[in-house]
Write a protein that holds these residues in place. Structure first.
Motif, PDB file in Angstrom:
ATOM      1  N   ALA A  70       2.044   0.158   3.963  1.00 29.50           N
ATOM      2  CA  ALA A  70       2.809  -1.243   3.456  1.00 29.50           C
ATOM      3  C   ALA A  70       2.523  -2.485   4.225  1.00 29.50           C
ATOM      4  O   ALA A  70       2.167  -3.567   3.807  1.00 29.50           O
ATOM      5  CB  ALA A  70       4.464  -0.840   3.321  1.00 29.50           C
ATOM      6  N   THR A  74       0.475  -5.480   3.315  1.00 25.49           N
ATOM      7  CA  THR A  74       0.898  -6.879   3.174  1.00 25.49           C
ATOM      8  C   THR A  74      -0.037  -7.831   3.898  1.00 25.49           C
ATOM      9  O   THR A  74      -0.177  -9.111   3.440  1.00 25.49           O
ATOM     10  CB  THR A  74       2.121  -6.862   4.005  1.00 25.49           C
ATOM     11  N   GLN A  77      -3.590  -8.168   1.610  1.00 21.51           N
ATOM     12  CA  GLN A  77      -3.758  -8.839   0.321  1.00 21.51           C
ATOM     13  C   GLN A  77      -3.696 -10.329   0.571  1.00 21.51           C
ATOM     14  O   GLN A  77      -4.319 -11.086  -0.327  1.00 21.51           O
ATOM     15  CB  GLN A  77      -2.560  -8.334  -0.397  1.00 21.51           C
ATOM     16  N   VAL A 120       8.387  -2.808   2.464  1.00 27.12           N
ATOM     17  CA  VAL A 120       7.795  -4.053   1.787  1.00 27.12           C
ATOM     18  C   VAL A 120       8.998  -5.046   1.240  1.00 27.12           C
ATOM     19  O   VAL A 120       9.048  -6.069   1.611  1.00 27.12           O
ATOM     20  CB  VAL A 120       7.016  -3.786   0.543  1.00 27.12           C
ATOM     21  N   LEU A 124       9.551  -6.367   5.380  1.00 30.31           N
ATOM     22  CA  LEU A 124       8.477  -7.414   5.554  1.00 30.31           C
ATOM     23  C   LEU A 124       8.637  -8.577   4.544  1.00 30.31           C
ATOM     24  O   LEU A 124       8.183  -9.833   4.935  1.00 30.31           O
ATOM     25  CB  LEU A 124       7.137  -6.761   4.860  1.00 30.31           C
ATOM     26  N   SER A 125       9.457  -8.525   3.740  1.00 32.61           N
ATOM     27  CA  SER A 125       9.622  -9.881   2.691  1.00 32.61           C
ATOM     28  C   SER A 125      10.917 -10.731   3.182  1.00 32.61           C
ATOM     29  O   SER A 125      11.156 -11.633   2.743  1.00 32.61           O
ATOM     30  CB  SER A 125       9.802  -9.457   1.160  1.00 32.61           C
ATOM     31  N   PHE A 135       4.948 -12.623   3.268  1.00 33.82           N
ATOM     32  CA  PHE A 135       4.535 -12.963   1.929  1.00 33.82           C
ATOM     33  C   PHE A 135       4.522 -14.490   1.780  1.00 33.82           C
ATOM     34  O   PHE A 135       5.483 -14.954   2.042  1.00 33.82           O
ATOM     35  CB  PHE A 135       5.265 -12.188   1.223  1.00 33.82           C
ATOM     36  N   SER A 141       0.906 -12.107  -3.913  1.00 35.68           N
ATOM     37  CA  SER A 141       2.143 -11.558  -3.100  1.00 35.68           C
ATOM     38  C   SER A 141       2.876 -10.671  -4.405  1.00 35.68           C
ATOM     39  O   SER A 141       3.175  -9.457  -4.108  1.00 35.68           O
ATOM     40  CB  SER A 141       3.037 -12.464  -2.454  1.00 35.68           C
ATOM     41  N   LEU A 145       3.418  -6.745  -4.976  1.00 36.29           N
ATOM     42  CA  LEU A 145       4.899  -6.142  -5.007  1.00 36.29           C
ATOM     43  C   LEU A 145       5.093  -5.263  -6.093  1.00 36.29           C
ATOM     44  O   LEU A 145       5.323  -3.791  -6.310  1.00 36.29           O
ATOM     45  CB  LEU A 145       5.849  -7.109  -4.690  1.00 36.29           C
TER      46      LEU A 145
END
Length: 173
Positions: A70, A74, A77, A120, A124-125, A135, A141, A145
Motif C-alpha cells: 500500500a 501510493t 502511482q 490506504v 495514507l489518505s 494522494f 489516485s 484506490l
C-alpha cells in the motif's frame, strides 16, 4: 473361468451375473458407499483449513506485505503516472493472488486486502494539519484506490469458485 464379455464368473460380483441385472454390488451397507471411507457432509460445506503456527505466520507476513505494498503503491502511482499506476495495481494484484495461492483459502486474499485497505484509506489518505498528504486530486489516485478494491474483490471471489460439472469424489470409482 471368465468369458470375453462378462469378465468373470457370477460369484465375483463383476456385474455380469444374471442375479445382479447389470448393477454393481456395493462393498458395504445399503447406501452404496464402501465401509471405512469418509463421507462428505451433505450441506456441501468443507471444513476450514486448520489454524497452525505456520499458517498464522503466513497471515502475519501477508499483513505486513499488505501495508508495504500500500505504501509503495501510493508513492509509485503518483510518481510515474501511467506506468506507475499500472505497476502499483499489478503489485496489489500479485499480492492478493499470491496470498490466496500460498494459503489455499480466501483468508489469504482477505488479510492483505484488509491491511491494504486500512493503510490506504485510513493512514495514507489522511490530510495532516500541515497540509501534507500522499494522494493528489488527480484521476490516478482514484483509479488506484478503486482499482485496488476491485482487484481484492476479484481475487477473493475467484478463490471461492470451484470447477463446475465435476462431481466430488474419486475418479473412476
Amino acid at each position: 473361468m471368465s468369458t470375453a464379455k462378462g469378465g468373470g464368473s457370477a460369484g465375483e460380483g463383476s456385474g455380469g451375473s444374471a442375479s445382479g441385472k447389470g448393477k454393481r454390488a456395493g462393498a458395504g451397507g445399503t447406501s452404496g458407499v464402501p465401509s471405512g471411507l469418509p463421507v462428505a457432509p451433505l450441506g456441501g460445506s468443507v471444513p476450514a483449513a486448520p489454524l497452525t503456527v505456520g499458517r498464522v505466520g503466513i497471515y502475519v507476513l501477508l499483513l505486513v506485505a499488505g501495508v508495504l505494498v500500500a505504501g509503495a503503491g501510493t508513492l509509485v502511482q503518483a510518481a510515474w503516472f501511467p506506468g506507475g499506476l499500472a505497476l502499483a495495481l499489478a503489485g496489489v494484484g500479485g499480492l492478493f493472488y499470491g496470498g490466496g495461492r500460498a494459503t489455499g483459502t480466501s483468508a489469504g486474499v482477505l488479510v492483505p486486502g484488509a491491511a491494504w485497505l486500512v493503510t490506504v484509506f485510513l493512514l495514507l489518505s489522511n490530510v495532516r494539519p500541515e497540509g501534507d498528504f500522499l494522494f493528489g486530486a488527480g484521476l490516478g489516485s482514484y483509479i488506484f484506490l478503486l482499482g485496488g478494491i476491485a482487484v481484492a474483490v476479484i481475487c477473493a471471489t475467484a478463490k471461492q469458485m470451484r470447477p463446475t460439472g465435476v462431481p466430488p469424489g474419486r475418479v473412476g470409482g
